[in-house]
Design a protein around this motif. Structure first.
Motif, short mmCIF file in Angstrom:
data_model
loop_
_atom_site.label_atom_id
_atom_site.label_comp_id
_atom_site.label_asym_id
_atom_site.label_seq_id
_atom_site.Cartn_x
_atom_site.Cartn_y
_atom_site.Cartn_z
N ALA A 159 62.01 15.44 6.14
CA ALA A 159 61.99 16.79 6.86
C ALA A 159 62.71 17.77 6.20
CB ALA A 159 62.14 16.45 8.07
N LYS A 160 64.05 17.14 5.52
CA LYS A 160 64.66 18.38 5.06
C LYS A 160 64.20 18.82 3.68
CE LYS A 160 68.21 16.32 3.03
NZ LYS A 160 69.35 15.81 2.87
N ASN A 161 63.48 18.28 3.38
CA ASN A 161 62.56 18.73 1.86
C ASN A 161 61.68 19.81 2.30
OD1 ASN A 161 64.16 16.94 0.22
ND2 ASN A 161 62.61 15.39 0.20
N LEU A 162 61.38 19.94 3.69
CA LEU A 162 60.54 20.87 4.00
C LEU A 162 60.97 22.20 4.56
CD1 LEU A 162 57.72 18.60 5.67
CD2 LEU A 162 57.60 19.88 3.48
N MET A 163 62.38 22.41 4.88
CA MET A 163 62.92 23.28 5.39
C MET A 163 62.60 24.55 4.98
SD MET A 163 64.51 24.41 7.94
CE MET A 163 65.34 23.23 8.75
N GLN A 164 62.59 24.76 3.59
CA GLN A 164 62.43 26.33 3.11
C GLN A 164 60.96 26.60 3.31
OE1 GLN A 164 64.84 27.63 1.32
NE2 GLN A 164 63.61 29.68 0.95
N GLU A 165 59.89 25.68 3.46
CA GLU A 165 58.43 26.22 3.88
C GLU A 165 58.70 26.53 5.33
OE1 GLU A 165 55.13 23.90 2.20
OE2 GLU A 165 56.57 22.70 1.27
N VAL A 166 59.15 25.74 6.20
CA VAL A 166 59.35 26.08 7.63
C VAL A 166 59.93 27.54 7.81
CG1 VAL A 166 60.23 25.23 9.86
CG2 VAL A 166 59.28 23.67 8.26
N LEU A 167 61.07 27.86 7.14
CA LEU A 167 61.69 28.96 7.10
C LEU A 167 60.67 30.10 6.60
CD1 LEU A 167 65.24 28.28 6.12
CD2 LEU A 167 64.41 28.52 8.15
N PHE A 168 59.79 29.89 5.75
CA PHE A 168 58.89 30.83 5.34
C PHE A 168 57.85 31.09 6.54
CE2 PHE A 168 54.78 31.76 3.31
CZ PHE A 168 54.91 32.86 2.75
N TYR A 169 57.32 30.04 6.96
CA TYR A 169 56.51 30.33 8.17
C TYR A 169 57.06 31.12 9.45
CZ TYR A 169 52.71 27.47 6.12
OH TYR A 169 51.81 26.94 5.43
N ILE A 170 58.54 30.83 9.62
CA ILE A 170 59.14 31.48 10.65
C ILE A 170 58.94 32.94 10.32
CG2 ILE A 170 61.39 31.87 11.78
CD1 ILE A 170 61.88 28.81 11.54
N GLN A 171 59.41 33.29 9.07
CA GLN A 171 59.38 34.64 8.62
C GLN A 171 58.03 35.35 8.88
OE1 GLN A 171 60.19 34.99 4.58
NE2 GLN A 171 60.91 37.17 4.75
N ILE A 172 57.05 34.76 8.34
CA ILE A 172 55.66 35.26 8.72
C ILE A 172 55.44 35.57 10.18
CG2 ILE A 172 53.24 34.64 8.68
CD1 ILE A 172 53.97 33.16 5.97
N ASN A 173 55.81 34.57 11.06
CA ASN A 173 55.52 34.85 12.37
C ASN A 173 56.28 35.99 12.85
OD1 ASN A 173 54.45 34.07 15.04
ND2 ASN A 173 56.70 33.23 15.47
N GLU A 174 57.59 36.07 12.44
CA GLU A 174 58.53 37.10 13.08
C GLU A 174 57.89 38.64 12.52
OE1 GLU A 174 60.80 37.09 15.31
OE2 GLU A 174 60.38 35.05 15.50
N PHE A 175 57.36 38.47 11.10
CA PHE A 175 56.85 39.87 10.84
C PHE A 175 55.59 40.16 11.59
CE2 PHE A 175 58.84 39.39 6.36
CZ PHE A 175 59.74 40.58 6.73
N GLN A 176 54.87 39.10 11.97
CA GLN A 176 53.40 39.33 12.53
C GLN A 176 53.81 39.86 14.12
OE1 GLN A 176 51.74 35.36 12.54
NE2 GLN A 176 50.40 36.10 10.64
N LYS A 177 54.98 39.53 14.85
CA LYS A 177 55.23 39.93 15.96
C LYS A 177 55.64 41.36 16.08
CE LYS A 177 58.14 36.74 17.27
NZ LYS A 177 58.85 35.57 18.11
N LEU A 178 56.22 41.64 15.03
CA LEU A 178 56.81 43.12 14.62
C LEU A 178 55.85 44.02 14.42
CD1 LEU A 178 59.28 45.12 14.10
CD2 LEU A 178 59.08 44.34 11.71
N PHE A 179 54.72 43.51 13.61
CA PHE A 179 53.74 44.60 13.26
C PHE A 179 52.85 44.55 14.71
CE2 PHE A 179 53.91 43.13 8.69
CZ PHE A 179 54.87 44.29 8.53
N LEU A 180 52.56 43.58 15.55
CA LEU A 180 51.87 43.66 16.69
C LEU A 180 52.46 44.65 17.72
CD1 LEU A 180 49.38 42.16 18.24
CD2 LEU A 180 51.09 40.59 19.19
N LYS A 181 53.96 44.64 17.76
CA LYS A 181 54.52 45.59 18.61
C LYS A 181 54.11 47.08 18.22
CE LYS A 181 58.25 42.82 20.33
NZ LYS A 181 59.99 42.79 20.11
N GLU A 182 54.07 47.25 16.89
CA GLU A 182 53.64 48.66 16.24
C GLU A 182 52.36 48.87 16.61
OE1 GLU A 182 54.82 49.05 12.18
OE2 GLU A 182 56.65 48.25 12.48
N ILE A 183 51.35 47.84 16.80
CA ILE A 183 50.01 48.11 16.97
C ILE A 183 49.99 48.65 18.46
CG2 ILE A 183 47.65 47.36 17.22
CD1 ILE A 183 48.27 45.50 14.80
#
Length: 82
Positions: A58-82
């Motif tokens: 699982a530790k080897n996947l942490m970088q990818e998991v953080l990437f998905y978290i970043q995408i999710n946060e950007f999507q929430k931010l853009f959703l608020k703007e819409i």
């Protein structure tokens, strides 16, 4: 891949419910991770691995998991703007 289908389902179920499964160390991580990347469910597999005691894998996947978290946060931010 059919031999790993049940194991992938158990990992996803573990991620969602917190149930722990004993795989007796028998997981084909390369196939499972390839499937997870293809279907974009790396965070689910990560949490399932952690719940089932596969901390090093699982530790080897942490970088990818953080990437998905970043995408999710950007999507929430853009959703608020819409």
């Amino acid at each position: 891949m059919s031999t790993n289908n049940g194991k992938i389902i158990q990992l996803i179920k573990s991620a969602i419910t917190g149930e722990k499964y004993d795989f007796l160390g028998q997981l084909d991580f390369s196939e499972i991770l390839s499937f997870a990347r293809k279907h974009k469910i790396v965070p689910l597999i990560y949490h399932g691995l952690v719940n089932c005691g596969f901390f090093d894998e699982a530790k080897n996947l942490m970088q990818e998991v953080l990437f998905y978290i970043q995408i999710n946060e950007f999507q929430k931010l853009f959703l608020k703007e819409i």
